[in-house]
Design a protein around this motif. Structure first.
Motif, short mmCIF file in Angstrom:
data_model
loop_
_atom_site.label_atom_id
_atom_site.label_comp_id
_atom_site.label_asym_id
_atom_site.label_seq_id
_atom_site.Cartn_x
_atom_site.Cartn_y
_atom_site.Cartn_z
N LEU A 86 0.70 -1.16 0.07
CA LEU A 86 0.21 -0.11 -0.17
C LEU A 86 0.82 1.64 -0.31
N VAL A 87 1.74 1.25 0.76
CA VAL A 87 2.82 2.50 0.57
C VAL A 87 3.66 2.89 -0.34
N ASP A 88 3.66 1.45 -1.47
CA ASP A 88 4.27 1.34 -2.43
C ASP A 88 3.29 2.15 -3.34
N ILE A 89 2.21 1.48 -3.29
CA ILE A 89 1.11 2.52 -4.07
C ILE A 89 1.01 4.19 -4.18
N TYR A 90 0.82 3.73 -3.13
CA TYR A 90 0.08 5.75 -2.22
C TYR A 90 1.45 6.57 -2.94
N ARG A 91 3.35 6.14 -2.79
CA ARG A 91 3.96 6.60 -3.20
C ARG A 91 3.81 6.71 -4.54
N LEU A 93 1.61 7.08 -6.89
CA LEU A 93 -0.12 7.74 -6.97
C LEU A 93 0.90 9.24 -6.46
N TYR A 94 1.96 9.31 -5.69
CA TYR A 94 1.59 10.90 -5.20
C TYR A 94 2.78 10.85 -6.81
N HIS A 103 -2.13 16.25 -2.70
CA HIS A 103 -2.00 16.77 -1.26
C HIS A 103 -2.86 15.83 -0.33
N HIS A 104 -3.76 15.07 -0.74
CA HIS A 104 -4.58 13.77 -0.46
C HIS A 104 -3.61 13.15 0.10
N VAL A 105 -2.43 12.40 -0.35
CA VAL A 105 -1.86 11.50 -0.09
C VAL A 105 -0.84 11.88 0.96
N ALA A 106 -0.37 13.16 1.16
CA ALA A 106 0.78 13.58 1.25
C ALA A 106 -0.01 14.32 3.06
N THR A 107 -1.40 13.69 3.12
CA THR A 107 -2.24 14.39 4.26
C THR A 107 -2.18 12.68 4.47
N LEU A 110 0.76 8.37 6.02
CA LEU A 110 1.43 7.35 5.22
C LEU A 110 3.07 7.45 5.32
N PHE A 111 3.26 8.48 4.71
CA PHE A 111 4.95 8.92 4.74
C PHE A 111 5.46 9.46 5.89
N PRO A 112 6.41 10.19 7.12
CA PRO A 112 7.56 11.09 7.15
C PRO A 112 7.28 12.35 6.33
N GLU A 113 6.97 13.28 6.91
CA GLU A 113 7.19 14.72 6.40
C GLU A 113 8.14 15.05 6.03
N GLY A 114 7.87 15.35 4.64
CA GLY A 114 8.79 16.18 4.37
C GLY A 114 10.03 14.39 3.21
N SER A 115 8.89 13.76 2.93
CA SER A 115 9.99 12.04 2.01
C SER A 115 9.38 11.73 0.76
N LEU A 116 8.13 12.98 0.48
CA LEU A 116 7.86 12.09 -0.83
C LEU A 116 7.98 13.68 -1.57
#
Length: 117
Positions: A86-91, A93-94, A103-107, A110-116
Motif C-alpha cells: 500500500l505504501v508503494d502504491i500510494y508513493r 500515486l503521489y 495533497h491527499h496522499v501527503a496528508t 503514511l509518509f514521514p514529513e518531507g519524505s515525498l
C-alpha cells in the motif's frame, strides 16, 4: 510506425484510481474513484502490477484468517506485506498524481514529513 507506438507509450494520459476497489479507469464517469493521475504506459503498468499484487496478498491473508483465526502471529506481522505494498502504491500515486492527489496522499499520514519530495 514504430515511432508512433513509441510516442504513445511515453505519452501521459489522465487516469482515475480507486485503491479500495482496485481499479484504474480512463473514464471518471464510469464509477467512483479516489485519486486522479497522469501516466504513460510504463507507469500505468507498474501501478497495475502493484495493485494486482496487493489484491492477491489481501486475498491470501483473508484465507489465512479464515483457516486459522486463533493462531499466534500478530496482526502487525500478518499485515506487514500488504501495508508495504500500500505504501508503494500510494508513493507511486503521489509521483503520478495531480496537485489534488499529491495533497491527499501527503496528508494521509503514511509518509514521514518531507519524505515525498
Amino acid at each position: 510506425m514504430a515511432n508512433e507506438h513509441e510516442a504513445s507509450y511515453y505519452e501521459r494520459k489522465p487516469y482515475y484510481v480507486s485503491v479500495q476497489a482496485g481499479s484504474i479507469l480512463e473514464d471518471p464517469t464510469v464509477t467512483s474513484y479516489e485519486l486522479a493521475i497522469t501516466a504513460n504506459e510504463e507507469e500505468l503498468n507498474r501501478l497495475q502490477e502493484l495493485m494486482e499484487e496487493y489484491a492477491s496478498m489481501d486475498e491470501a491473508q483473508a484465507s489465512v484468517y479464515a483457516l486459522s483465526p486463533f493462531r499466534s502471529a500478530s496482526d502487525k506481522q500478518i499485515n506487514a506485506g500488504t501495508d508495504g505494498l500500500l505504501v508503494d502504491i500510494y508513493r507511486l500515486l503521489y509521483e503520478l498524481g495531480t496537485d489534488e492527489t499529491k495533497h491527499h496522499v501527503a496528508t494521509m499520514g503514511l509518509f514521514p514529513e518531507g519524505s515525498l519530495q
